[in-house]
Scaffold this motif. Structure first.
Motif, mmCIF file in Angstrom:
data_model
loop_
_atom_site.group_PDB
_atom_site.id
_atom_site.type_symbol
_atom_site.label_atom_id
_atom_site.label_comp_id
_atom_site.label_asym_id
_atom_site.label_seq_id
_atom_site.Cartn_x
_atom_site.Cartn_y
_atom_site.Cartn_z
ATOM 1 N N ARG A 131 -5.752 5.406 0.088
ATOM 2 C CA ARG A 131 -5.508 5.689 1.505
ATOM 3 C C ARG A 131 -6.552 5.039 2.403
ATOM 4 O O ARG A 131 -6.277 4.722 3.558
ATOM 5 C CB ARG A 131 -5.453 7.192 1.760
ATOM 6 N N ARG A 132 -7.754 4.805 1.864
ATOM 7 C CA ARG A 132 -8.783 4.152 2.691
ATOM 8 C C ARG A 132 -8.393 2.732 3.048
ATOM 9 O O ARG A 132 -8.699 2.251 4.151
ATOM 10 C CB ARG A 132 -10.116 4.164 1.942
ATOM 11 N N ALA A 133 -7.694 2.061 2.138
ATOM 12 C CA ALA A 133 -7.230 0.703 2.437
ATOM 13 C C ALA A 133 -6.214 0.737 3.575
ATOM 14 O O ALA A 133 -6.220 -0.142 4.460
ATOM 15 C CB ALA A 133 -6.606 0.083 1.188
ATOM 16 N N LEU A 134 -5.357 1.752 3.583
ATOM 17 C CA LEU A 134 -4.394 1.886 4.682
ATOM 18 C C LEU A 134 -5.117 2.198 5.985
ATOM 19 O O LEU A 134 -4.771 1.647 7.051
ATOM 20 C CB LEU A 134 -3.375 2.972 4.351
ATOM 21 N N MET A 135 -6.109 3.055 5.943
ATOM 22 C CA MET A 135 -6.878 3.372 7.148
ATOM 23 C C MET A 135 -7.520 2.115 7.725
ATOM 24 O O MET A 135 -7.541 1.923 8.947
ATOM 25 C CB MET A 135 -7.946 4.423 6.820
ATOM 26 N N LEU B 187 0.811 -1.219 0.000
ATOM 27 C CA LEU B 187 0.000 0.000 0.000
ATOM 28 C C LEU B 187 0.845 1.271 0.000
ATOM 29 O O LEU B 187 0.530 2.237 -0.704
ATOM 30 C CB LEU B 187 -0.925 0.023 1.222
ATOM 31 N N VAL B 188 1.901 1.273 0.823
ATOM 32 C CA VAL B 188 2.713 2.484 0.973
ATOM 33 C C VAL B 188 4.185 2.120 1.144
ATOM 34 O O VAL B 188 4.532 0.979 1.475
ATOM 35 C CB VAL B 188 2.271 3.325 2.198
ATOM 36 N N LYS B 189 5.026 3.119 0.911
ATOM 37 C CA LYS B 189 6.435 2.998 1.239
ATOM 38 C C LYS B 189 6.836 4.208 2.074
ATOM 39 O O LYS B 189 6.231 5.284 1.971
ATOM 40 C CB LYS B 189 7.289 2.913 -0.020
ATOM 41 N N VAL B 190 7.826 4.020 2.930
ATOM 42 C CA VAL B 190 8.319 5.121 3.756
ATOM 43 C C VAL B 190 9.251 5.959 2.890
ATOM 44 O O VAL B 190 10.291 5.489 2.438
ATOM 45 C CB VAL B 190 9.062 4.594 5.000
ATOM 46 N N SER B 191 8.864 7.230 2.660
ATOM 47 C CA SER B 191 9.674 8.092 1.800
ATOM 48 C C SER B 191 10.482 9.118 2.577
ATOM 49 O O SER B 191 11.308 9.832 2.004
ATOM 50 C CB SER B 191 8.786 8.812 0.778
ATOM 51 N N GLY B 192 10.252 9.200 3.895
ATOM 52 C CA GLY B 192 11.014 10.140 4.709
ATOM 53 C C GLY B 192 10.469 10.180 6.112
ATOM 54 O O GLY B 192 9.502 9.478 6.451
ATOM 55 N N ARG B 193 11.076 10.992 6.937
ATOM 56 C CA ARG B 193 10.569 11.148 8.295
ATOM 57 C C ARG B 193 10.905 12.536 8.815
ATOM 58 O O ARG B 193 11.913 13.122 8.469
ATOM 59 C CB ARG B 193 11.125 10.075 9.230
ATOM 60 N N LYS B 194 9.993 13.045 9.611
ATOM 61 C CA LYS B 194 10.205 14.286 10.325
ATOM 62 C C LYS B 194 10.424 13.939 11.800
ATOM 63 O O LYS B 194 10.430 12.764 12.184
ATOM 64 C CB LYS B 194 9.005 15.218 10.165
ATOM 65 N N LYS B 195 10.581 14.941 12.611
ATOM 66 C CA LYS B 195 10.824 14.695 14.032
ATOM 67 C C LYS B 195 9.666 13.960 14.684
ATOM 68 O O LYS B 195 9.861 13.118 15.558
ATOM 69 C CB LYS B 195 11.074 16.024 14.744
ATOM 70 N N GLU B 196 8.432 14.271 14.230
ATOM 71 C CA GLU B 196 7.259 13.759 14.925
ATOM 72 C C GLU B 196 6.445 12.741 14.136
ATOM 73 O O GLU B 196 5.484 12.177 14.666
ATOM 74 C CB GLU B 196 6.341 14.928 15.307
ATOM 75 N N LEU C 173 6.227 9.895 10.342
ATOM 76 C CA LEU C 173 6.757 9.332 9.105
ATOM 77 C C LEU C 173 6.067 9.980 7.906
ATOM 78 O O LEU C 173 4.909 10.384 7.991
ATOM 79 C CB LEU C 173 6.485 7.823 9.046
ATOM 80 N N ILE C 174 6.774 10.045 6.801
ATOM 81 C CA ILE C 174 6.181 10.456 5.543
ATOM 82 C C ILE C 174 6.034 9.204 4.687
ATOM 83 O O ILE C 174 7.011 8.504 4.414
ATOM 84 C CB ILE C 174 7.051 11.488 4.811
ATOM 85 N N LEU C 175 4.797 8.900 4.312
ATOM 86 C CA LEU C 175 4.505 7.706 3.525
ATOM 87 C C LEU C 175 4.052 8.119 2.122
ATOM 88 O O LEU C 175 3.384 9.136 1.958
ATOM 89 C CB LEU C 175 3.393 6.888 4.182
ATOM 90 N N GLU C 176 4.412 7.309 1.149
ATOM 91 C CA GLU C 176 3.980 7.555 -0.220
ATOM 92 C C GLU C 176 3.149 6.369 -0.691
ATOM 93 O O GLU C 176 3.581 5.219 -0.590
ATOM 94 C CB GLU C 176 5.183 7.762 -1.135
ATOM 95 N N LEU C 177 1.963 6.653 -1.181
ATOM 96 C CA LEU C 177 1.086 5.590 -1.665
ATOM 97 C C LEU C 177 1.690 4.902 -2.882
ATOM 98 O O LEU C 177 2.218 5.553 -3.789
ATOM 99 C CB LEU C 177 -0.281 6.173 -2.047
ATOM 100 N N GLN C 178 1.631 3.581 -2.884
ATOM 101 C CA GLN C 178 2.077 2.828 -4.051
ATOM 102 C C GLN C 178 1.091 3.061 -5.200
ATOM 103 O O GLN C 178 -0.074 3.420 -4.980
ATOM 104 C CB GLN C 178 2.136 1.328 -3.726
#
Length: 305
Positions: A269-273, A248-257, A259-264
């Motif tokens: 996004r409803r499937a991830l929810m 569904l997603v891959k981790v494309s980055g992270r901030k301090k608080e 994760l930044i995810l990118e949908l495949q």
């Protein structure tokens, strides 16, 4: 007013440093002119100021050829250009008269801006006796003393503490609200985001990205989400994401608080929810991710040659 820069090219000797620069700026909507050191910003500004002449291309103001000498332009350079051993008021009057103001109106304009920027107490002092921050405010006052219709600010917040930065923020917002034509250049992206509706990013002598900042952010944030959990560290959450939801997603980055995810491709996004709801993850933060201007800038021009 609308200022249009069209296909500007400039060479020094055999080296072409601007390769057809294009952007536009309108009154009341400040433009952030961005780029790494050596990208061509200063050369572009100097062509606008008629310090350099372009080899080709044109600059138009409201559809007609732009002649800088026929307009009042306020330019705040990154490097200070005032006289350290002259008193503040004397040199402000001198600079204003060079731009066509009579001595009396120059003095009144100087007093107005020294008062507005809270440095009037230094009017009779030599510039070199002032702190770096107060010198910067005097230089801004000198930039605005001629009541310019076009204002170019290059790193205006350099040397300012938070209190003085707020004074300058208020002044810049006032200038934009007065429908002045404002070009704002800075490496401090938070200020650009605060003031500028539009940006133009110059990279290696050409515009790599230009347009309305809101739309650019929307495009760069497309298909990206943010996720944080109360019961997982970011590292643990990243491992779980890659292990269980990689389709569904891959981790494309992270901030301090979060994760930044990118949908495949093809994922929703409803499937991830739904996966999150049925998992043991206690969601702390979930939603669309809006990239910062710094993120966009680095992704666009951050790679070294």
């Amino acid at each position: 007013m609308r200022l249009e820069v069209k296909e500007i090219r400039k060479s020094f000797g055999e080296k072409e440093v601007l390769h057809g620069v294009n952007f536009q700026v309108v009154s009341g909507r400040a433009l952030g002119l961005l780029g790494r050191n050596g990208a061509g910003k200063t050369t572009t500004i100097r062509i606008l100021m008629d310090v350099f002449h372009a080899d080709s291309g044109e600059i138009l103001l409201d559809g007609r050829k732009f002649v800088p000498s026929k307009h009042q332009i306020g330019y705040l350079p990154e490097e200070r250009g005032l006289y350290p051993k002259r008193t503040v008021m004397d040199q402000m009057i001198y600079l204003a008269t060079l731009r066509g103001m009579k001595s009396g109106e120059a003095k009144a304009g100087a007093q107005k801006w020294l008062d507005r920027l809270e440095v009037s107490e230094y009017a009779a002092r030599k510039l070199e006796t002032l702190s770096k921050g107060n010198q910067q405010k005097v230089q801004l006052a000198a930039t605005l003393v001629c009541n310019p219709e076009i204002i170019i600010l290059d790193e205006p917040f350099s040397g300012l503490d938070p209190v003085n930065s707020q004074i300058l923020k208020d002044v810049v917002n006032e200038l934009i609200a007065e429908n002045r034509l404002v070009i704002f250049s800075s490496h401090q992206m938070s200020y650009v985001e605060e003031f500028c509706d539009n940006i133009a990013v110059i990279d290696h002598g050409q515009v790599a990205l230009a347009g309305e900042l809101k739309e650019i952010k929307k495009e760069y944030g497309r298909n990206r989400l943010m996720l944080a959990a109360e019961n997982y560290s970011l590292e643990q959450l990243a491992e779980k994401t890659e292990r269980e939801w990689a389709n569904l997603v891959k981790v494309s980055g992270r901030k301090k608080e979060f994760l930044i995810l990118e949908l495949q491709e093809g994922a929703d996004r409803r499937a991830l929810m739904e996966k999150l709801v049925t998992s043991d993850v206690t969601v702390e933060k979930f939603g669309s991710y809006e990239p910062s201007l710094n993120d966009i800038f680095v992704s666009k021009v951050g790679e070294e040659e």
